[in-house]
Enzyme design. Structure first.
Site, short mmCIF file in Angstrom:
data_model
loop_
_atom_site.label_atom_id
_atom_site.label_comp_id
_atom_site.label_asym_id
_atom_site.label_seq_id
_atom_site.Cartn_x
_atom_site.Cartn_y
_atom_site.Cartn_z
CE LYS A 80 -3.98 1.80 2.65
NZ LYS A 80 -4.88 1.49 3.82
CB SER A 155 -8.04 3.46 2.94
OG SER A 155 -7.23 2.87 3.89
CB SER A 179 -8.01 0.50 5.82
OG SER A 179 -8.91 1.61 5.45
N1 GLN Z 1 -13.10 3.57 6.23
C1 GLN Z 1 -12.44 4.06 7.62
C2 GLN Z 1 -12.37 5.47 7.57
O1 GLN Z 1 -12.49 6.00 6.61
C3 GLN Z 1 -11.16 3.31 7.90
C4 GLN Z 1 -10.09 3.84 7.33
C5 GLN Z 1 -8.84 2.95 7.72
O2 GLN Z 1 -8.84 1.71 8.17
N2 GLN Z 1 -7.54 3.15 7.14
O3 GLN Z 1 -11.67 6.08 8.40
#
Ligand code: GLN
Length: 499
Positions: A80, A155, A179
């Site tokens: 990532k 994400s 994410s």
């Molecule tokens: N979808 C969650 C957010 O927008 C989780 C993001 C993540 O785990 N980096 O914060």
């Protein structure tokens, strides 16, 4: 022998050991597949052909010499784009980091390099890991290999899509609120958030430091265990790193059985907001676990209801502090004001205005607000109390059961664009994953079937007490055994390179 990219990382590693394929052949096969199909999927934001092939050649030579190699040596991996890689673009998919080449490697990257896994490239993500669909990326969205009109989750949609499209057998993600797990659920892959502190965060560009954790993205539970063993362990560069040996996770997968284990079904993770097909596949899996010998009981976690709200106060507060370092002076892009004097302040303002996207700005404003003197106790202070209540709920649950099971994502992959104008709907994606981040416990998602409605994969989540990642893997391996092969039925498995 030709390379079969639908095999697991461990099977490919066995072929490398047996000498039936070489790491150069395997790595070239990954790039050929990426070249053929990533124009549609858009999982990668940068590739490192030269570096990956150099590592592959080194592995092949070392093997010919009979050198002692790591079991995963020579198996390609994707990372990532929020983990710093020396000399390679690391952008967090934000304009503000355009052109930045880090001067050092994150600890996880150093470990991959030491073990000689060719790093093929960096994967797409929501800007600074904020989002659930990979649509908040400055490079544009990634497409779900199951249906190119749908989101791959977020994400870390790029890592999940790269593994589900059979571009690479392994990837790394980061999980602050879900994410790794939610993209896993909607792409039919395995995604793990290890215990907080089990994997070093040194060199992971911070979103919310008390919640962030790096973890594996794979197609099998055994591959995830092998990768977590590789990246895990104490690191003196991360003061929150656990100072204890890496547990024998691969062994836990091999020995997996449910004898003597009690599983808790979280009462709050069902009903309103959960797709009937998600609920049906969850219940079917629990039934199969019962048949496989598990004792199952329902557990009550009343504070789960407030976890999402607490997360959306604590996370932005930490975001507003962590992202203060992006000022147009130290890293990446620098914009000057369109008019007026050019001072440190006006450059900072112009850089942030042009460099950050809307979702990042929304969270910075929210985070600054909840930390302001007049509102600190009402918002941030209360959210921290809720965090303690969620932890207590989990402590109470784990006093009775060995692991908790619940769905990962309340829905299957939705259409691209469907939720971009509705932040609240986007935030709901993580309703069942956030409690694990608030409590620092390990949690993983694995596919258990496809929805009878839309044919898309559905994820199942296993949570265990802190530092009992081995128990989580043990249960997950049994879940995998009683479920159908989901990843293998992804339409991407049938994508054949045009001759
Ligand atoms: N979808 C969650 C957010 O927008 C989780 C993001 C993540 O785990 N980096 O914060």
């Amino acid at each position: 022998m030709s390379v079969d990219l639908t095999l697991s990382a461990l099977d490919l590693a066995a072929q490398l050991r047996a000498g039936t394929i070489t790491s150069v052949e395997l790595t070239e096969a990954c790039f050929a597949r990426i070249d053929a199909f990533d124009g549609d999927v858009r999982a990668f934001v940068s590739l490192d052909r030269e570096g990956a092939l150099a590592t592959a050649r080194e592995v092949d030579e070392a093997r010919t010499r009979g050198a002692d190699l790591h079991p995963l040596a020579g198996v390609p991996i994707a990372v990532k784009d929020n983990m710093v890689t020396r000399g390679q673009d690391t952008t967090c998919c934000s304009r503000i980091l355009a052109g930045w080449k880090p001067p050092y490697d994150a600890t996880v990257i150093r470990k991959l390099k030491d073990a000689k896994l060719p790093i093929v490239g960096k994967t797409n993500m929501d800007e600074f890991a904020m989002g659930s669909s990979t649509e908040h990326s400055c490079y544009g969205p990634t497409h779900n290999p199951w249906d190119l009109d749908r989101i791959p989750g977020g994400s870390g949609g790029g890592s999940a899509a790269a593994v589900s499209a059979f571009f690479v057998p392994l990837a790394l993600g980061s999980d602050t609120g879900g994410s790794i797990r939610q993209p896993g659920a909607v792409t039919g892959t395995v995604g793990v958030k290890p215990t907080y502190g089990a994997v070093s965060r040194y060199g992971l560009i911070a979103m919310a430091s008390s919640l962030d954790q790096i973890g594996p993205v794979t197609r099998t539970v055994a591959d995830a265990a092998a990768l977590q063993e590789l990246i895990g362990g104490h690191d003196s560069f991360d003061s929150t790193s656990l100072d204890e040996p890496v547990p024998a996770l691969g062994q836990a997968v091999e020995d997996a059985d449910l004898a003597g284990l009690t599983l808790g079904v979280v009462k709050q993770a069902s009903g309103e907001g959960f797709d009937p097909e998600v609920t049906r596949l969850f219940a079917q899996t629990v039934e199969r676990l019962r048949e496989a010998g598990a004792t199952v009981e329902e557990v009550d976690c009343p504070s789960f209801e407030y976890a999402l709200a607490a997360y959306y106060l604590i996370m932005p507060a930490e975001v507003s502090s962590n992202l203060a370092r992006f000022d147009g002076i130290r890293y990446g892009a620098r914009f000057e004001p369109d008019e007026g004097p050019v001072t440190a302040e006006t450059v900072m303002a112009a850089t942030r205005e042009k460099g950050f996207g809307d979702e990042v700005k929304r969270r910075l404003i929210l985070g600054t607000h909840v930390l302001s003197a007049g509102y600190y106790d009402a918002y941030y202070g209360s959210a921290q109390k809720v965090r303690t209540l969620v932890q207590r709920d989990l402590d109470n649950a784990f006093a009775r059961v060995d692991a908790l099971v619940l769905p990962t994502s309340p829905t299957t992959a939705f259409k691209l664009g469907e939720r971009t104008d509705d932040p609240m709907a986007m935030y709901m994606c993580d309703i069942a994953t956030i409690p694990a981040n608030l409590a620092g416990i390990p949690a993983m998602s694995l596919p258990v079937g496809c929805s009878g409605e839309d044919g898309l994969p559905v994820g199942f989540q296993v949570m265990a007490p802190a530092r009992q990642d081995a128990t989580m893997y043990r249960v997950a391996a049994v879940v995998e055994g009683v479920s159908d092969d989901v990843a293998g039925t992804c339409p991407a498995a049938a994508w054949k390179e045009a001759e």
